[in-house]
Design a protein around this motif. Structure first.
Motif, PDB file in Angstrom:
ATOM      1  N   LYS A 287      18.105  -2.319 -11.768  1.00  0.00           N
ATOM      2  CA  LYS A 287      17.468  -1.624 -10.374  1.00  0.00           C
ATOM      3  C   LYS A 287      17.916  -0.221 -10.285  1.00  0.00           C
ATOM      4  O   LYS A 287      19.116  -0.324 -10.588  1.00  0.00           O
ATOM      5  N   VAL A 288      17.185   0.422 -10.100  1.00  0.00           N
ATOM      6  CA  VAL A 288      17.301   1.810  -9.593  1.00  0.00           C
ATOM      7  C   VAL A 288      17.035   2.548  -8.519  1.00  0.00           C
ATOM      8  O   VAL A 288      16.112   2.345  -8.280  1.00  0.00           O
ATOM      9  N   PRO A 289      17.811   3.052  -7.624  1.00  0.00           N
ATOM     10  CA  PRO A 289      17.400   3.864  -6.374  1.00  0.00           C
ATOM     11  C   PRO A 289      16.276   4.960  -6.702  1.00  0.00           C
ATOM     12  O   PRO A 289      16.601   5.588  -7.621  1.00  0.00           O
ATOM     13  N   ALA A 290      15.455   4.939  -5.914  1.00  0.00           N
ATOM     14  CA  ALA A 290      14.319   6.108  -6.202  1.00  0.00           C
ATOM     15  C   ALA A 290      13.594   6.452  -4.908  1.00  0.00           C
ATOM     16  O   ALA A 290      13.611   5.722  -4.051  1.00  0.00           O
ATOM     17  N   ARG A 291      12.999   7.759  -4.968  1.00  0.00           N
ATOM     18  CA  ARG A 291      12.334   8.250  -3.954  1.00  0.00           C
ATOM     19  C   ARG A 291      10.933   8.598  -4.657  1.00  0.00           C
ATOM     20  O   ARG A 291      10.771   9.069  -5.433  1.00  0.00           O
ATOM     21  N   LEU A 292       9.756   8.094  -3.976  1.00  0.00           N
ATOM     22  CA  LEU A 292       8.355   8.201  -4.337  1.00  0.00           C
ATOM     23  C   LEU A 292       7.793   8.985  -3.578  1.00  0.00           C
ATOM     24  O   LEU A 292       7.744   8.786  -2.223  1.00  0.00           O
ATOM     25  N   ASP A 293       7.218  10.230  -4.054  1.00  0.00           N
ATOM     26  CA  ASP A 293       6.657  11.105  -3.337  1.00  0.00           C
ATOM     27  C   ASP A 293       5.188  10.833  -3.680  1.00  0.00           C
ATOM     28  O   ASP A 293       4.602  11.381  -4.487  1.00  0.00           O
ATOM     29  N   LEU A 294       4.553  10.030  -3.126  1.00  0.00           N
ATOM     30  CA  LEU A 294       3.134   9.739  -3.042  1.00  0.00           C
ATOM     31  C   LEU A 294       1.931  10.244  -1.955  1.00  0.00           C
ATOM     32  O   LEU A 294       0.866   9.875  -1.727  1.00  0.00           O
ATOM     33  N   ALA A 295       2.422  10.919  -0.978  1.00  0.00           N
ATOM     34  CA  ALA A 295       1.947  11.290   0.249  1.00  0.00           C
ATOM     35  C   ALA A 295       0.703  12.341  -0.182  1.00  0.00           C
ATOM     36  O   ALA A 295       0.968  13.048  -0.900  1.00  0.00           O
ATOM     37  N   GLY A 296      -0.250  11.839   0.470  1.00  0.00           N
ATOM     38  CA  GLY A 296      -1.389  12.547   0.068  1.00  0.00           C
ATOM     39  C   GLY A 296      -2.443  12.175  -1.138  1.00  0.00           C
ATOM     40  O   GLY A 296      -3.292  12.791  -1.596  1.00  0.00           O
ATOM     41  N   THR A 297      -1.821  11.131  -1.726  1.00  0.00           N
ATOM     42  CA  THR A 297      -2.525  10.636  -2.869  1.00  0.00           C
ATOM     43  C   THR A 297      -2.903   9.171  -2.762  1.00  0.00           C
ATOM     44  O   THR A 297      -2.250   8.583  -2.057  1.00  0.00           O
ATOM     45  N   PRO A 298      -4.011   8.961  -3.423  1.00  0.00           N
ATOM     46  CA  PRO A 298      -4.549   7.301  -3.271  1.00  0.00           C
ATOM     47  C   PRO A 298      -3.364   6.215  -3.622  1.00  0.00           C
ATOM     48  O   PRO A 298      -3.413   5.376  -3.321  1.00  0.00           O
ATOM     49  N   LEU A 299      -2.209   6.845  -4.424  1.00  0.00           N
ATOM     50  CA  LEU A 299      -1.108   5.943  -4.695  1.00  0.00           C
ATOM     51  C   LEU A 299      -0.147   5.490  -3.933  1.00  0.00           C
ATOM     52  O   LEU A 299       0.440   4.505  -3.954  1.00  0.00           O
ATOM     53  N   ALA A 300      -0.353   6.317  -2.600  1.00  0.00           N
ATOM     54  CA  ALA A 300       0.373   5.909  -1.512  1.00  0.00           C
ATOM     55  C   ALA A 300       0.393   4.499  -1.148  1.00  0.00           C
ATOM     56  O   ALA A 300       1.222   3.735  -0.770  1.00  0.00           O
ATOM     57  N   ALA A 301      -0.839   3.910  -1.246  1.00  0.00           N
ATOM     58  CA  ALA A 301      -1.228   2.374  -0.908  1.00  0.00           C
ATOM     59  C   ALA A 301      -0.583   1.437  -1.964  1.00  0.00           C
ATOM     60  O   ALA A 301      -0.509   0.221  -1.628  1.00  0.00           O
ATOM     61  N   HIS A 302      -0.241   1.936  -3.086  1.00  0.00           N
ATOM     62  CA  HIS A 302       0.475   1.125  -3.895  1.00  0.00           C
ATOM     63  C   HIS A 302       1.969   1.346  -4.211  1.00  0.00           C
ATOM     64  O   HIS A 302       2.409   0.583  -5.155  1.00  0.00           O
ATOM     65  N   GLU A 303       2.729   1.927  -3.155  1.00  0.00           N
ATOM     66  CA  GLU A 303       4.000   2.115  -3.448  1.00  0.00           C
ATOM     67  C   GLU A 303       4.857   0.599  -3.822  1.00  0.00           C
ATOM     68  O   GLU A 303       5.717   0.849  -4.504  1.00  0.00           O
ATOM     69  N   ALA A 304       4.567  -0.426  -2.846  1.00  0.00           N
ATOM     70  CA  ALA A 304       5.222  -1.552  -2.984  1.00  0.00           C
ATOM     71  C   ALA A 304       4.973  -2.158  -4.275  1.00  0.00           C
ATOM     72  O   ALA A 304       6.080  -2.540  -4.948  1.00  0.00           O
TER      73      ALA A 304
END
Length: 873
Positions: free
Chosen positions: A752-769
């Protein structure tokens, strides 16, 4: 067909933890047969679909070639049955004249007897006993493979109905003067004591001898070369080309034939190649097909010098010698007379051998029965030319035309006791009577029946219509003829396919025996080498079925089946197919445990997630693609398409992406459970014709349905969602790129690795989990410090790798790889900039260098990005 059908039961979510083919396959097959799923009904109003099985020899057992073609035929008929056709796949066996007679003669030899000790009638009865006791082993093996044939219609080329068909067509051809008796050159086996067909002659390079012999004396001397010196005893001429100035003065003259008291003429014939050897050819009309043709053109006598055992019959010092003994003796005698000009040993040349006993074939003039093929062969060629019969792949048409357009009359008589006896009687005063099945047999003193039997290919040439009841006008013949597809190897297009075309068109008043000829290649080992006992690479498919299951063998064979090309196969590939079956099993088991269902209507698209809409869009495209490949007999492509859709898109992506939805529960889980049920239902239907056993077990468990054998074939609903496909493709790009980066950094898959996902404004935001779950990414903590940033597909993934890798060592490794990629790029660019090289190099070489350049550029971009993403030293 489904009289014994059972009412569908409720779906059952219980599946064993592991798939055990041996515990499933036999029981399932017997259930299919008992329920009559494979039994076709001629009274059905469904459209017919017919395939007749190329009849295996009664002496044979299932080899990989059989398993290969049977898999393809089974897939075709299973799919058509699911599409609502009245599908008939008709089984049967060939009586295999020479092979079967040899088997029984070997038995008799062990008892110290020969067939002549028994007499013809008792011997034939003994063969029937052997057939009942030992023949037909392959039929049980076909069940193991899962062949969905109609066992109620099983035929044998010597059964009563097919025997009547053989006698009927012989009489028809005889009355139409298309069968005749004449002396011609045939392939003779001195061991089997019979004429044999061209297909039963196997050619191999033998180390023989090439002897040059001087004929004549003084100015009338000619030199000929031969590999069969003993045949000179039957020479009746020397041939030269009419335009060969060296020999024009000798044409018409007689010259002395060495070792004899005969003189033979010199004839001019265009068959002779003046550029080959001395330009002179010895002519032995009774022992060579080309010489026979020359003899016919010039009225030469036919002098037979050997008996049926290959023993010399010419009076003189060589009388009674075997042909090979005589060869040495003749050369020795010629040497003593000073007539040997040159000798070459060993001399490698192609020699025909009997495929049954390996004896060297002797071309021999013999009184035999023949079919006059000119008009029959023309009709067979025209049927393909005018489009009534299609050949797949189309490029094989040329080979077919080369054969039928140049077909010689066919020798149909064999000097055996086992087979269809020629229905001709000879009277005491020279009468000849051909008897049809309903005619009276001549009686009285002095009447005898011809002792020969018909070539096995004669009866198998009637197979597409005789098996359906011809010459009677049966319901089967009316419903199921013409057959739809003939699946067979390209190696017998000449010997069997052409004969079925000729006889079918003749007997059925111009109606073709099949609408399509789908030609396959030959099965080879994983290195592309022909399978042979001498090579030690022959595989018994039953061993693989025992070890990996029948589905694994079938899928491996289908996956390699490109039209008309040979199929390499190795055990590793069968094992991979077994792994695919296990993957299907495990994924379906997971789906059932997590609420996958086919109950209820499929939710409306607006109720679905993008992941749900994506997989349904891809599913419909796959249905359309698989249908297209089936229609073009592209079994390899359809198997690959199903493999990648099932494994990659359904199991590796959709199931994994849906796990977060299932774990969360609620309405979303119900929707995805219904979608997953729909996808699995359709995928199992699509896979069933190729892998019937595992799919049947899973489908009936998932749906509670009666059987996939009689289930409906999937249809493309037309549903497409390009936006959802683009969205999931972007998600896949993110996951794939981060996985590759993790691997390049030497991180373990589960780390496991700590990460920050910048998905704002993209359809991928709904898939973060889902993205975090797939990539093992933890939420960023208070101490998070991005050491690597990966921009991909409009999103940014920042990773904190501090403490997880040796930055200095990793930088060194990547720098070394980058230097190698830059060197590769420079070398490729230099070659492509060299105009002289480009002008001379083949296109494939240039393309290969361009590919190396493109790969080097991609590696440079990837490695540079990885170096940039590393934290500062």
């Amino acid at each position: 067909m489904t009289e014994n059908a059972q009412t569908p039961s409720a779906p059952n979510s219980e599946l064993p933890t592991q798939y055990a083919p041996a515990e499933v396959e036999g029981k399932l097959y017997e259930r299919w047969v008992e329920r009559g799923y494979f039994t076709a009904d001629p009274a059905s109003e469904k459209p017919p679909y017919t395939i007749v099985i190329p009849p295996p020899n009664v002496t044979g057992s299932l080899h990989l070639g059989h398993a290969f073609q049977h898999t393809l035929m089974d897939a075709l008929t299973r799919r058509k049955r699911m599409q609502g056709y009245e599908a008939l796949w008709l089984p049967g066996m060939d009586h295999a004249g020479i092979a079967t007679q040899n088997k029984v003669e070997q038995q008799l030899a062990e008892e110290g007897k020969s067939r002549h000790d028994l007499g013809r009638e008792e011997f034939v009865e003994r063969v029937w006993q052997w057939k009942e006791e030992y023949g037909g082993k392959i039929l049980g093996q076909m069940r193991r493979l899962g062949d969905g044939v109609d066992w109620s219609r099983e035929r044998f080329t010597m059964d009563e109905g097919l025997s009547k068909a053989v006698q009927t067509i012989f009489k028809m051809l005889y009355d139409d003067e298309l069968i005749y008796r004449a002396e011609r050159i045939i392939n003779w086996c001195p061991r089997c004591l019979t004429a044999i067909s061209d297909i039963e002659v196997e050619y191999q390079e033998d180390a023989g001898e090439l002897v040059s012999i001087k004929y004549g004396e003084g100015e009338d001397t000619l030199v000929v070369a031969t590999t069969r010196a003993e045949t000179m005893l039957g020479d009746t001429a020397i041939a030269v080309h009419p335009d060969d100035e060296r020999y024009k003065h000798l044409v018409g003259k007689l010259i002395k034939l060495p070792l004899t008291d005969r003189s033979i003429p010199v004839v001019a014939d265009t068959h002779v190649d003046p550029e080959f050897g001395t330009g002179c050819v010895k002519v032995t009309p009774a022992h060579d097909p080309n010489d026979f043709a020359i003899g016919q053109r010039h009225g030469l006598p036919n002098m037979t010098i050997m008996d049926e055992h290959g023993v010399i019959t010419v009076h003189g010092p060589f009388l009674g010698l075997d042909r090979f003994e005589a060869r040495s003796a003749v050369v020795g005698a010629l040497r003593e007379q000073g007539r040997i000009v040159a000798e070459k040993r060993p001399y490698l040349h192609s020699v025909g051998h009997c495929s049954r006993c390996r004896t060297t074939i002797e071309p021999r003039l013999s009184l035999q029965w023949w079919v006059k093929v000119e008009t029959l062969a023309k009709a067979a060629g025209d049927a393909v030319r005018d489009g009534r019969v299609a050949i797949h792949p189309q490029e094989m048409e040329k080979r077919y035309f080369d054969w039928v357009d140049n077909l010689n009359d066919w020798c149909i008589s064999r000097q055996l006791w086992w087979g269809h006896r020629i229905p001709v009687w000879y009277g005491p005063d020279g009468e000849v009577v051909c008897v049809g099945p309903d005619d009276e047999v001549p009686t009285g003193e002095g009447w005898t029946q011809d002792t020969d039997v018909l070539d096995t290919w004669f009866s198998s040439g009637l197979w597409p219509f005789s098996t359906l009841g011809w010459p009677q006008k049966t319901p089967d013949l009316a419903k199921f003829y013409s057959t739809d597809v003939l699946v067979t190897g390209h190696d017998i297009i000449f010997f069997w396919v052409a004969r079925m075309m000729m006889f079918g068109l003749y007997a059925m008043d111009g109606e073709v025996p099949f609408k399509t000829i789908a030609l396959t290649g030959l099965v080879r080992d994983e290195r592309g080498k022909k399978m042979s006992k001498s090579f030690g690479n022959v595989v018994d498919p039953l061993d693989w079925m025992d070890k990996y299951g029948s589905d694994a063998v079938r899928f491996t064979l289908a996956k390699g089946a490109n039209p008309g090309t040979d199929v390499p196969i190795g055990e590793d590939w069968v094992q991979a197919s077994r792994n695919f079956a296990n993957k299907i099993w495990n994924a379906t088991r997971f789906a059932l445990m997590n609420g996958a269902t086919v109950e209820g209507e499929l939710p409306a698209p607006e109720e679905m997630s993008a992941t749900d809409r994506w997989i349904l869009s891809r599913l419909n495209k796959t249905v359309s693609q698989v249908d297209s490949y089936y229609e073009d007999f592209q079994f390899s492509k359809l198997s690959e398409a199903l493999y990648h859709f099932a494994w990659d898109e359904v199991f590796d992506w959709y199931v994994e992406l849906s796990k977060t939805t299932f774990f969360a529960g609620g309405e979303g889980a119900k929707v995805s459970g219904r979608v997953l049920g729909e996808v699995l239902d359709t995928t199992l239907r699509l896979l069933h014709p190729v892998v019937p056993f595992v799919t049947e077990t899973l489908w009936t468990t998932l749906t509670g349905g009666e059987s996939l054998v009689v289930a409906e074939w999937p249809k493309d609903s037309g549903f497409r969602d390009d936006a959802a496909e683009a969205e999931i493709e972007n998600l896949q790009a993110v996951v794939t790129e981060v996985r590759r980066f993790r691997a390049d950094q030497g991180l373990q898959p589960g780390q496991k690795v700590p990460a920050r996902l910048d998905l704002a404004g993209t359809p991928l935001a709904a898939h973060e989990a889902a993205i975090r779950q797939l990539l093992r990414l933890q939420p960023e903590g208070d101490s998070f410090s991005a050491t690597a940033t990966l921009p991909v597909a409009g999103a940014t993934v920042a990773l904190d790798l501090s403490g997880t890798i040796d930055v200095a060592a990793e930088r060194k490794r990547l720098s070394k790889d980058l230097a190698a990629a830059e060197k590769e790029k420079q070398q490729a660019e230099a070659k492509l900039a060299n105009e002289a090289f480009i002008a001379k190099a083949p296109d494939n070489v240039v393309d290969k260098i361009k590919g190396r350049l493109a790969k080097a550029e991609a590696d440079i971009a990837r490695l540079t990005a990885q170096l940039d993403a590393l934290p500062a030293a």
